[in-house]
Design a protein around this motif. Sequence first.
Motif, PDB file in Angstrom:
ATOM      1  N   ALA A 153     -67.272  24.395  47.896  1.00 12.86           N
ATOM      2  CA  ALA A 153     -66.786  24.813  49.228  1.00 12.86           C
ATOM      3  C   ALA A 153     -65.862  26.023  49.101  1.00 12.86           C
ATOM      4  CB  ALA A 153     -66.057  23.648  49.888  1.00 12.86           C
ATOM      5  N   SER A 154     -65.087  26.070  48.000  1.00 18.12           N
ATOM      6  CA  SER A 154     -64.158  27.206  47.826  1.00 18.12           C
ATOM      7  C   SER A 154     -64.935  28.522  47.665  1.00 18.12           C
ATOM      8  CB  SER A 154     -63.253  26.966  46.624  1.00 18.12           C
ATOM      9  OG  SER A 154     -64.033  26.821  45.454  1.00 18.12           O
ATOM     10  N   TRP A 155     -66.131  28.456  47.087  1.00 17.89           N
ATOM     11  CA  TRP A 155     -66.954  29.664  46.945  1.00 17.89           C
ATOM     12  C   TRP A 155     -67.500  30.101  48.305  1.00 17.89           C
ATOM     13  CZ3 TRP A 155     -70.495  29.385  41.965  1.00 17.89           C
ATOM     14  CH2 TRP A 155     -69.665  29.182  40.846  1.00 17.89           C
ATOM     15  N   ARG A 156     -67.859  29.129  49.155  1.00 20.07           N
ATOM     16  CA  ARG A 156     -68.315  29.486  50.517  1.00 20.07           C
ATOM     17  C   ARG A 156     -67.199  30.205  51.266  1.00 20.07           C
ATOM     18  NH1 ARG A 156     -72.770  25.982  53.063  1.00 20.07           N
ATOM     19  NH2 ARG A 156     -73.491  24.717  51.324  1.00 20.07           N
ATOM     20  N   ALA A 157     -65.976  29.732  51.056  1.00 22.25           N
ATOM     21  CA  ALA A 157     -64.833  30.371  51.720  1.00 22.25           C
ATOM     22  C   ALA A 157     -64.683  31.816  51.223  1.00 22.25           C
ATOM     23  CB  ALA A 157     -63.562  29.566  51.446  1.00 22.25           C
TER      24      ALA A 157
ATOM     25  N   GLU B 174     -80.621  31.080  50.199  1.00 22.58           N
ATOM     26  CA  GLU B 174     -81.204  31.761  49.043  1.00 22.58           C
ATOM     27  C   GLU B 174     -80.124  32.550  48.283  1.00 22.58           C
ATOM     28  OE1 GLU B 174     -83.983  31.214  47.826  1.00 22.58           O
ATOM     29  OE2 GLU B 174     -84.108  32.804  46.326  1.00 22.58           O
ATOM     30  N   LEU B 175     -79.204  33.156  49.034  1.00 20.13           N
ATOM     31  CA  LEU B 175     -78.128  33.909  48.385  1.00 20.13           C
ATOM     32  C   LEU B 175     -77.253  32.968  47.548  1.00 20.13           C
ATOM     33  CD1 LEU B 175     -76.905  36.754  48.056  1.00 20.13           C
ATOM     34  CD2 LEU B 175     -75.325  36.207  49.894  1.00 20.13           C
ATOM     35  N   ARG B 176     -76.948  31.798  48.077  1.00 21.82           N
ATOM     36  CA  ARG B 176     -76.128  30.842  47.310  1.00 21.82           C
ATOM     37  C   ARG B 176     -76.859  30.413  46.024  1.00 21.82           C
ATOM     38  NH1 ARG B 176     -75.313  28.647  52.573  1.00 21.82           N
ATOM     39  NH2 ARG B 176     -76.645  26.870  52.066  1.00 21.82           N
ATOM     40  N   ARG B 177     -78.174  30.180  46.118  1.00 24.09           N
ATOM     41  CA  ARG B 177     -78.967  29.813  44.929  1.00 24.09           C
ATOM     42  C   ARG B 177     -78.880  30.925  43.886  1.00 24.09           C
ATOM     43  NH1 ARG B 177     -84.097  30.165  44.902  1.00 24.09           N
ATOM     44  NH2 ARG B 177     -84.509  28.788  43.175  1.00 24.09           N
ATOM     45  N   LYS B 178     -79.054  32.152  44.367  1.00 22.46           N
ATOM     46  CA  LYS B 178     -79.098  33.278  43.427  1.00 22.46           C
ATOM     47  C   LYS B 178     -77.720  33.509  42.788  1.00 22.46           C
ATOM     48  CE  LYS B 178     -83.174  35.939  44.327  1.00 22.46           C
ATOM     49  NZ  LYS B 178     -84.132  35.024  44.902  1.00 22.46           N
ATOM     50  N   ILE B 179     -76.656  33.283  43.562  1.00 23.16           N
ATOM     51  CA  ILE B 179     -75.301  33.426  43.001  1.00 23.16           C
ATOM     52  C   ILE B 179     -75.099  32.417  41.866  1.00 23.16           C
ATOM     53  CG2 ILE B 179     -72.833  33.105  43.506  1.00 23.16           C
ATOM     54  CD1 ILE B 179     -73.451  34.193  46.358  1.00 23.16           C
ATOM     55  N   LEU B 180     -75.559  31.173  42.063  1.00 22.08           N
ATOM     56  CA  LEU B 180     -75.416  30.146  41.017  1.00 22.08           C
ATOM     57  C   LEU B 180     -76.118  30.590  39.731  1.00 22.08           C
ATOM     58  CD1 LEU B 180     -76.015  26.910  43.142  1.00 22.08           C
ATOM     59  CD2 LEU B 180     -73.934  27.433  41.851  1.00 22.08           C
ATOM     60  N   ILE B 181     -77.315  31.154  39.879  1.00 24.25           N
ATOM     61  CA  ILE B 181     -78.068  31.604  38.692  1.00 24.25           C
ATOM     62  C   ILE B 181     -77.340  32.788  38.041  1.00 24.25           C
ATOM     63  CG2 ILE B 181     -80.238  32.619  37.893  1.00 24.25           C
ATOM     64  CD1 ILE B 181     -81.598  31.109  40.282  1.00 24.25           C
ATOM     65  N   PHE B 182     -76.939  33.744  38.855  1.00 20.74           N
ATOM     66  CA  PHE B 182     -76.273  34.949  38.348  1.00 20.74           C
ATOM     67  C   PHE B 182     -75.009  34.561  37.567  1.00 20.74           C
ATOM     68  CE2 PHE B 182     -73.515  38.623  38.565  1.00 20.74           C
ATOM     69  CZ  PHE B 182     -74.352  39.720  38.464  1.00 20.74           C
ATOM     70  N   LEU B 183     -74.193  33.683  38.183  1.00 20.60           N
ATOM     71  CA  LEU B 183     -72.932  33.313  37.524  1.00 20.60           C
ATOM     72  C   LEU B 183     -73.174  32.441  36.291  1.00 20.60           C
ATOM     73  CD1 LEU B 183     -70.539  32.705  40.566  1.00 20.60           C
ATOM     74  CD2 LEU B 183     -70.718  34.709  39.081  1.00 20.60           C
TER      75      LEU B 183
ATOM     76  N   THR C 264     -67.460  37.345  44.611  1.00 18.11           N
ATOM     77  CA  THR C 264     -67.560  38.585  45.407  1.00 18.11           C
ATOM     78  C   THR C 264     -68.566  39.549  44.779  1.00 18.11           C
ATOM     79  OG1 THR C 264     -65.262  38.365  46.132  1.00 18.11           O
ATOM     80  CG2 THR C 264     -66.238  40.554  46.299  1.00 18.11           C
ATOM     81  N   ILE C 265     -68.503  39.704  43.468  1.00 15.11           N
ATOM     82  CA  ILE C 265     -69.424  40.624  42.788  1.00 15.11           C
ATOM     83  C   ILE C 265     -70.842  40.041  42.760  1.00 15.11           C
ATOM     84  CG2 ILE C 265     -69.977  41.698  40.564  1.00 15.11           C
ATOM     85  CD1 ILE C 265     -66.917  41.975  40.129  1.00 15.11           C
ATOM     86  N   ALA C 266     -70.957  38.758  42.402  1.00 18.52           N
ATOM     87  CA  ALA C 266     -72.293  38.142  42.292  1.00 18.52           C
ATOM     88  C   ALA C 266     -73.019  38.205  43.638  1.00 18.52           C
ATOM     89  CB  ALA C 266     -72.164  36.700  41.820  1.00 18.52           C
ATOM     90  N   ALA C 267     -72.295  37.932  44.731  1.00 24.10           N
ATOM     91  CA  ALA C 267     -72.937  37.885  46.055  1.00 24.10           C
ATOM     92  C   ALA C 267     -73.553  39.236  46.400  1.00 24.10           C
ATOM     93  CB  ALA C 267     -71.914  37.492  47.116  1.00 24.10           C
ATOM     94  N   GLN C 268     -72.821  40.320  46.138  1.00 20.60           N
ATOM     95  CA  GLN C 268     -73.339  41.631  46.527  1.00 20.60           C
ATOM     96  C   GLN C 268     -74.405  42.115  45.547  1.00 20.60           C
ATOM     97  OE1 GLN C 268     -70.083  44.084  48.563  1.00 20.60           O
ATOM     98  NE2 GLN C 268     -68.946  42.430  47.585  1.00 20.60           N
ATOM     99  N   ALA C 269     -74.277  41.737  44.277  1.00 19.09           N
ATOM    100  CA  ALA C 269     -75.341  42.059  43.312  1.00 19.09           C
ATOM    101  C   ALA C 269     -76.622  41.322  43.700  1.00 19.09           C
ATOM    102  CB  ALA C 269     -74.907  41.668  41.901  1.00 19.09           C
ATOM    103  N   CYS C 270     -76.488  40.088  44.199  1.00 16.70           N
ATOM    104  CA  CYS C 270     -77.671  39.285  44.523  1.00 16.70           C
ATOM    105  C   CYS C 270     -78.273  39.645  45.883  1.00 16.70           C
ATOM    106  CB  CYS C 270     -77.340  37.791  44.468  1.00 16.70           C
ATOM    107  SG  CYS C 270     -77.046  37.219  42.781  1.00 16.70           S
ATOM    108  N   LEU C 271     -77.533  40.369  46.739  1.00 15.30           N
ATOM    109  CA  LEU C 271     -78.134  40.869  47.997  1.00 15.30           C
ATOM    110  C   LEU C 271     -79.392  41.675  47.678  1.00 15.30           C
ATOM    111  CD1 LEU C 271     -75.464  42.468  50.383  1.00 15.30           C
ATOM    112  CD2 LEU C 271     -76.930  40.504  50.863  1.00 15.30           C
ATOM    113  N   LEU C 272     -79.349  42.437  46.576  1.00 15.89           N
ATOM    114  CA  LEU C 272     -80.470  43.297  46.202  1.00 15.89           C
ATOM    115  C   LEU C 272     -81.677  42.498  45.719  1.00 15.89           C
ATOM    116  CD1 LEU C 272     -77.897  45.167  46.085  1.00 15.89           C
ATOM    117  CD2 LEU C 272     -79.084  46.489  44.369  1.00 15.89           C
ATOM    118  N   LEU C 273     -81.433  41.231  45.348  1.00 20.39           N
ATOM    119  CA  LEU C 273     -82.520  40.393  44.807  1.00 20.39           C
ATOM    120  C   LEU C 273     -82.998  39.364  45.809  1.00 20.39           C
ATOM    121  CD1 LEU C 273     -80.913  39.456  41.338  1.00 20.39           C
ATOM    122  CD2 LEU C 273     -82.248  41.486  41.915  1.00 20.39           C
TER     123      LEU C 273
END
Length: 274
Positions: free
Chosen positions: A39-43, A62-71, A91-100
Amino acid sequence: MAALIIVSFLGILGIYWIASGPSRRHKRHQTLAQGVFPASWRAILKKQVAHYPLLPDHLQQELRRKILIFLGEKQFIGCNGFQITDEVRVTIAAQACLLLLNRDSDFYPGLRQILVYPNAFYVNRSERDAAGVVWERHALLSGESWSQGQVLLSWHDIIEDCQHPFDGFNVIIHEFAHQLDQEDGHADGAPPLPSSERYQSWSSIMQREYDLLCRKADAGLPSLFDYYGATAPAEFFAVVSETFFTRPGPFAAHHPELYAEFTRFYRLDPAQWR
Ligand SMILES: [Zn+2]
């Protein structure tokens, strides 16, 4: 004889290990994506990533799934005393994963580490001038993408982008677009595409728009794309990617063919998100 059998066995094992790489990676990604998204990551997403609340529900998921994989895969390193926290990583993973987000991707396969600096940072550069003389210079950067597996970022500039998310600039999107471009081994503004027809269409539209930006930059005429994109085709791709995610409405209105090419590449239409 026994040694020969052992060597052959190890050889077969090695070939099997290499051949099964993509499926092992796919399984690892599936396992990571099934993890709990705290929940803290959603915040953090809601506070820092202005695109997140604009996404339709299925893309948020899908973005949350991709962030988990990226991190789960990439290492973060704080430089010059900078402290890596969950806020920095998410913050970094979310924007990097927008492209994917909608692409069947391999999660920046060449990338291993993200180096985060508190502010803009200096790197040493060797440049050869027209006379062939090599000059050493100190360059102050907000981000840089290396083909050896690293992306370097300034946290100060990331926070500025988070505070002005739709002004046309985003250092994370810029540097990770370079990573996509470099996936085929060349930073040339042409990322891997699925067919020769797509390359033809891509290169003719990109070349035309790149030439247009170069002419505008030379003449000092107004442009939706930052003049920095006129320094090289690789920079053009990174700059246009920034505009695609941060000023999609004007982009679609003023450069419809280029915008259509980017919607095909990223499999997204950010102009519909607002
Ligand atoms: Zn660049």
